[in-house]
Design an enzyme around this catalytic site. Structure first.
Site, PDB file in Angstrom:
ATOM      1  N   HIS A 176       0.806  -1.209   0.000  1.00 49.62           N
ATOM      2  CA  HIS A 176       0.000   0.000   0.000  1.00 49.62           C
ATOM      3  C   HIS A 176       0.841   1.262   0.000  1.00 49.62           C
ATOM      4  O   HIS A 176       0.394   2.337   0.386  1.00 49.62           O
ATOM      5  CB  HIS A 176      -1.023  -0.028   1.129  1.00 49.62           C
ATOM      6  CG  HIS A 176      -2.259  -0.771   0.711  1.00 49.62           C
ATOM      7  ND1 HIS A 176      -2.185  -1.991   0.072  1.00 49.62           N
ATOM      8  CD2 HIS A 176      -3.573  -0.474   0.795  1.00 49.62           C
ATOM      9  CE1 HIS A 176      -3.425  -2.407  -0.211  1.00 49.62           C
ATOM     10  NE2 HIS A 176      -4.280  -1.494   0.222  1.00 49.62           N
ATOM     11  N   ASP A 219      -5.495   4.886  10.097  1.00 52.63           N
ATOM     12  CA  ASP A 219      -6.919   5.036   9.794  1.00 52.63           C
ATOM     13  C   ASP A 219      -7.481   3.813   9.078  1.00 52.63           C
ATOM     14  O   ASP A 219      -8.685   3.600   9.054  1.00 52.63           O
ATOM     15  CB  ASP A 219      -7.134   6.256   8.887  1.00 52.63           C
ATOM     16  CG  ASP A 219      -6.816   7.552   9.590  1.00 52.63           C
ATOM     17  OD1 ASP A 219      -6.753   7.558  10.830  1.00 52.63           O
ATOM     18  OD2 ASP A 219      -6.620   8.565   8.890  1.00 52.63           O
ATOM     19  N   GLU A 276      -9.155  13.756  15.350  1.00 51.31           N
ATOM     20  CA  GLU A 276      -8.666  14.093  14.014  1.00 51.31           C
ATOM     21  C   GLU A 276      -9.457  15.288  13.490  1.00 51.31           C
ATOM     22  O   GLU A 276     -10.253  15.881  14.224  1.00 51.31           O
ATOM     23  CB  GLU A 276      -8.793  12.892  13.047  1.00 51.31           C
ATOM     24  CG  GLU A 276      -7.788  11.779  13.315  1.00 51.31           C
ATOM     25  CD  GLU A 276      -7.582  10.831  12.126  1.00 51.31           C
ATOM     26  OE1 GLU A 276      -8.137  11.083  11.037  1.00 51.31           O
ATOM     27  OE2 GLU A 276      -6.851   9.832  12.301  1.00 51.31           O
TER      28      GLU A 276
HETATM   29  C1  LIG Z   1      -6.021   3.590   2.465  1.00 49.89           C
HETATM   30  C2  LIG Z   1      -4.753   3.889   3.229  1.00 49.89           C
HETATM   31  C3  LIG Z   1      -4.820   4.528   4.451  1.00 49.89           C
HETATM   32  C4  LIG Z   1      -3.666   4.810   5.178  1.00 49.89           C
HETATM   33  N1  LIG Z   1      -3.794   5.418   6.392  1.00 49.89           N
HETATM   34  C5  LIG Z   1      -2.681   5.671   7.106  1.00 49.89           C
HETATM   35  C6  LIG Z   1      -2.776   6.268   8.383  1.00 49.89           C
HETATM   36  O1  LIG Z   1      -3.849   6.582   8.858  1.00 49.89           O
HETATM   37  N2  LIG Z   1      -1.634   6.490   9.079  1.00 49.89           N
HETATM   38  C7  LIG Z   1      -0.416   6.126   8.588  1.00 49.89           C
HETATM   39  O2  LIG Z   1       0.568   6.310   9.287  1.00 49.89           O
HETATM   40  N3  LIG Z   1      -0.297   5.570   7.377  1.00 49.89           N
HETATM   41  C8  LIG Z   1      -1.394   5.345   6.627  1.00 49.89           C
HETATM   42  N4  LIG Z   1      -1.268   4.782   5.393  1.00 49.89           N
HETATM   43  C9  LIG Z   1       0.091   4.559   4.846  1.00 49.89           C
HETATM   44  C10 LIG Z   1       0.618   3.213   5.236  1.00 49.89           C
HETATM   45  O3  LIG Z   1       0.938   3.183   6.605  1.00 49.89           O
HETATM   46  C11 LIG Z   1       1.898   2.909   4.455  1.00 49.89           C
HETATM   47  O4  LIG Z   1       1.669   3.027   3.081  1.00 49.89           O
HETATM   48  C12 LIG Z   1       2.395   1.509   4.763  1.00 49.89           C
HETATM   49  O5  LIG Z   1       3.661   1.355   4.181  1.00 49.89           O
HETATM   50  C13 LIG Z   1       1.474   0.484   4.201  1.00 49.89           C
HETATM   51  O6  LIG Z   1       1.789  -0.793   4.722  1.00 49.89           O
HETATM   52  P1  LIG Z   1       2.047  -2.000   3.736  1.00 49.89           P
HETATM   53  O7  LIG Z   1       1.995  -3.221   4.561  1.00 49.89           O
HETATM   54  O8  LIG Z   1       1.149  -1.961   2.559  1.00 49.89           O
HETATM   55  O9  LIG Z   1       3.547  -1.664   3.320  1.00 49.89           O
HETATM   56  P2  LIG Z   1       4.279  -1.817   1.925  1.00 49.89           P
HETATM   57  O10 LIG Z   1       3.781  -0.796   0.990  1.00 49.89           O
HETATM   58  O11 LIG Z   1       4.218  -3.215   1.473  1.00 49.89           O
HETATM   59  O12 LIG Z   1       5.781  -1.456   2.363  1.00 49.89           O
HETATM   60  C14 LIG Z   1       6.140  -0.143   2.762  1.00 49.89           C
HETATM   61  C15 LIG Z   1       7.656  -0.025   2.915  1.00 49.89           C
HETATM   62  O13 LIG Z   1       8.089  -0.777   4.036  1.00 49.89           O
HETATM   63  C16 LIG Z   1       8.913  -1.840   3.639  1.00 49.89           C
HETATM   64  N5  LIG Z   1       8.472  -3.013   4.389  1.00 49.89           N
HETATM   65  C17 LIG Z   1       7.292  -3.664   4.311  1.00 49.89           C
HETATM   66  N6  LIG Z   1       7.248  -4.660   5.204  1.00 49.89           N
HETATM   67  C18 LIG Z   1       8.436  -4.643   5.846  1.00 49.89           C
HETATM   68  C19 LIG Z   1       9.006  -5.438   6.876  1.00 49.89           C
HETATM   69  N7  LIG Z   1       8.342  -6.454   7.409  1.00 49.89           N
HETATM   70  N8  LIG Z   1      10.253  -5.135   7.296  1.00 49.89           N
HETATM   71  C20 LIG Z   1      10.941  -4.099   6.759  1.00 49.89           C
HETATM   72  N9  LIG Z   1      10.451  -3.329   5.789  1.00 49.89           N
HETATM   73  C21 LIG Z   1       9.214  -3.593   5.341  1.00 49.89           C
HETATM   74  C22 LIG Z   1       8.735  -1.990   2.136  1.00 49.89           C
HETATM   75  O14 LIG Z   1       9.902  -2.487   1.509  1.00 49.89           O
HETATM   76  C23 LIG Z   1       8.445  -0.572   1.729  1.00 49.89           C
HETATM   77  O15 LIG Z   1       9.629   0.165   1.571  1.00 49.89           O
HETATM   78  C24 LIG Z   1      -2.404   4.482   4.649  1.00 49.89           C
HETATM   79  C25 LIG Z   1      -2.322   3.857   3.400  1.00 49.89           C
HETATM   80  C26 LIG Z   1      -3.485   3.558   2.689  1.00 49.89           C
HETATM   81  C27 LIG Z   1      -3.369   2.902   1.362  1.00 49.89           C
END
Ligand SMILES: Cc1cc2nc3c(=O)[nH]c(=O)nc-3n(C[C@H](O)[C@H](O)[C@H](O)COP(=O)(O)OP(=O)(O)OC[C@H]3O[C@@H](n4cnc5c(N)ncnc54)[C@H](O)[C@@H]3O)c2cc1C
Ligand SMILES: *[C@@H]1O[C@H](CO)[C@@H](O)[C@H](O)[C@H]1NC(C)=O
Ligand SMILES: *[C@@H]1O[C@H](CO)[C@@H](O)[C@H](O)[C@H]1NC(C)=O
Ligand SMILES: *[C@@H]1O[C@H](CO)[C@@H](O)[C@H](O)[C@H]1NC(C)=O
Length: 509
Positions: A93, A153, A264
């Site tokens: 994400h 969120d 918020e």
């Molecule tokens: C609809 C939506 C709402 C959101 N709301 C919020 C919010 O309210 N507050 C907030 O803070 N963020 C929010 N986000 C952002 C979100 O926290 C980040 O985009 C987060 O990276 C998403 O997690 P993911 O598991 O999809 O990570 P990914 O996109 O898969 O990875 C993100 C990064 O972390 C690295 N990574 C992933 N897993 C690991 C691991 N286990 N160890 C080391 N590195 C790793 C990846 O290589 C990449 O660089 C939101 C995103 C979306 C899409």
């Protein structure tokens, strides 16, 4: 590079370096319980931002932590010339390719989900796989009457993904971000070492990976702090037309001893049907009353609050809310209330997701911009941006709320603005058409330029920079430490290449 599967679960990773063609091969067996895929990996080239797409060379679907360790150890031993890059992919994400590894190896962390263990007691916690979604962590903990304290969120994100950034939501004013609510991590460094770390043990690695953008290691497990879970929430929205009054009330609420459990805010510019915000399932008891407020041609500010309660406490809670609200200066007659279960409230964006998916409005480009604005500059920011650079919020919500820096640990990799209190301002649009995307990208650029020229001391959250110069500016005085930690834990710069902070010294096939 070639990879062959022989009879058992031993995979041969053969890598040739483009610079030394004809092929110079190194072949070392990698024992894994899971498997690698080389086709059908398009999912790993996609993310929520839906703007950058790079296919990896291979995807590892690990079954055990040792699969991740063996793979990284193998890559490390290939040496600087031959080693491919490796990115952990949580739920993908990210916004601009941060979890992608162009021509490298993506590790699909979600296939590592496993047993979660809740330990009750004086400071309860859950041990969870870093590939676990927060919604699953919540559901599991609720069986024990417990829940994590600090959230995002949206809960369909992985533990490892949000801990690599920060994890900020309306509870952060009280508990700090998610990275302030972790007791212990299991991490695999860029050398393939498995290290358990905490405040007391391997503390430097612990602080490095929290907010570390995946640069220092792959988090495989996390021990997350818990509290007793409430059953229900009262969910409240009130409106303001004046930014100063809105911000003063928000700041008062985050500093008060007795206050709400979640705080918020939303900026609403020039739109109709304003209570029906796409990003949440807020459904006031009196929707008709709510929907008569329109913001055509003007800007409104919506303060969003919740108060937790359990059955039987309703009368007391109502009294408490009444007293808290009586201190605020919102527009009389713009108080909307609803009541929902704690889970439904926390999972509110997923409800909106299902609705958007059904209309084909979820898998679109998301040119999001997240900023941390120092409190002393928030009025300048609001004057310059809301209703000026930003002329409507019809493409998605704009969030704004303050947090107190005392809840953030400055030993982590996360950088905050230089003030006690700063605001998170999140522009979260989707672009249905390509000219819309261009317009939104330009608008983001104008907002950033405005912040620069007015010298607001703003930091980006979840940023995407193209050059190391920009990353240096982002980290400021913290850059030296960040770079030192990189050379200690991932000296070949194998990990999370999609962040574009460090370049692997020699490019590979
Ligand atoms: C609809 C939506 C709402 C959101 N709301 C919020 C919010 O309210 N507050 C907030 O803070 N963020 C929010 N986000 C952002 C979100 O926290 C980040 O985009 C987060 O990276 C998403 O997690 P993911 O598991 O999809 O990570 P990914 O996109 O898969 O990875 C993100 C990064 O972390 C690295 N990574 C992933 N897993 C690991 C691991 N286990 N160890 C080391 N590195 C790793 C990846 O290589 C990449 O660089 C939101 C995103 C979306 C899409
Ligand atoms: C922020 O928190 C610190 C420490 O708890 C406190 O002293 C300070 O007053 C707070 N600032 C505001 C504006 O609430
Ligand atoms: C309100 O939005 C409409 C269309 O989205 C636009 O034409 C108009 O200029 C906007 N008004 C203001 C005051 O920004
Ligand atoms: C972190 O904060 C503490 C306490 O406020 C301060 O003493 C220390 O110098 C800070 N460290 C860094 C690296 O900024």
């Amino acid at each position: 590079m070639f990879l062959k599967q022989n009879t058992s679960n031993i995979v041969l990773l053969l890598c040739c370096c483009m610079l030394s063609l004809p092929l110079s091969l190194s072949a070392i067996p990698i024992p894994v319980h899971g498997h690698f895929t080389f086709d059908g990996n398009e999912f790993a080239a996609r993310d929520f931002g839906n703007q950058l797409h790079s296919l990896p060379w291979a995807v590892l679907h690990p079954k055990k932590v040792s699969d991740v360790a063996a793979t990284i150890k193998h890559v490390w031993q290939m040496g600087p010339a031959a080693a491919p890059t490796v990115a952990a992919r949580g739920h993908g994400h990210s916004l601009l390719g941060q979890a992608q590894a162009p021509q490298g190896i993506v590790i699909n962390m979600e296939s590592l989900r496993g047993e979660m263990q809740v330990i009750n007691g004086k400071s309860p916690y859950v041990d969870a796989s870093a590939g676990e979604l927060w919604i699953n962590v919540l559901q599991h903990c609720l069986k024990h009457g417990l829940a994590p304290k600090s959230w995002t969120d949206y809960l369909h994100l992985t533990v490892g993904g949000t801990l690599s950034n920060a994890g900020i939501s309306g509870q952060a004013f009280r508990h700090g971000p998610q990275i302030s609510n972790v007791h212990q991590l299991e991490v695999i460094t860029g050398k393939g070492e498995v290290v358990v770390c905490s405040q007391d043990k391997n503390a430097d690695l612990f602080h490095s990976v929290l907010g570390g953008l995946g640069q220092f290691g792959i988090i495989t497990r996390a021990r997350i702090s818990l509290e007793p879970a409430p059953k229900m929430v009262k969910w409240i929205r009130v409106l303001y037309s004046d930014f100063s009054t809105f911000a003063r009330d928000q700041e008062r609420l985050i500093s008060a001893e007795k206050t709400f459990d979640y705080i918020e805010g939303l900026v609403i510019v020039n739109r109709t049907g304003l209570v029906n915000n796409w990003r949440s399932s807020f459904n006031p008891e009196d929707p008709d009353q709510a929907n008569q407020f329109v913001s055509d041609g003007r800007t409104l500010f919506c303060l969003e609050l919740t108060k937790n309660f359990n059955p039987g406490e309703e009368a007391d809670i109502d009294k408490e809310i009444k007293s808290l609200l009586s201190e605020l200066s919102y527009i009389p007659s713009t108080m909307f209330v609803t009541e929902t279960s704690y889970v439904e409230f926390l999972d509110r964006v997923h409800t909106a997701e299902l609705m958007l998916r059904s209309k084909g409005l979820w898998d679109l480009p998301h040119p999001w911009l997240n900023l941390l604005v120092p409190r002393s500059k928030i009025h300048t920011f609001a004057d310059g941006v809301f209703g000026n650079i930003l002329t409507d919020t019809n493409n998605g919500p704009v969030l704004i709320y303050p947090v107190n820096k005392s809840k953030w640990d400055n030993r982590t990799s996360f950088v905050t603005p230089d003030e006690d209190v700063f605001y998170l301002v999140a522009f979260l649009p989707h672009a249905a058409e390509s000219d819309e995307l261009q317009h939104l990208v330009n608008q983001n650029r104008r907002i950033l330029n405005f912040c620069d020229s007015a010298q607001l001391g703003v930091k980006q959250y979840l940023p995407h920079y193209k050059t190391q110069e920009e990353w240096r500016a982002h980290f400021g005085p913290r850059w030296e430490i960040f770079a030192q930690r990189k050379s200690a834990y991932d000296p070949l710069a194998i990990l999370a290449p999609g962040q574009r902070i460090f370049q692997k010294s020699i490019s590979i096939l």
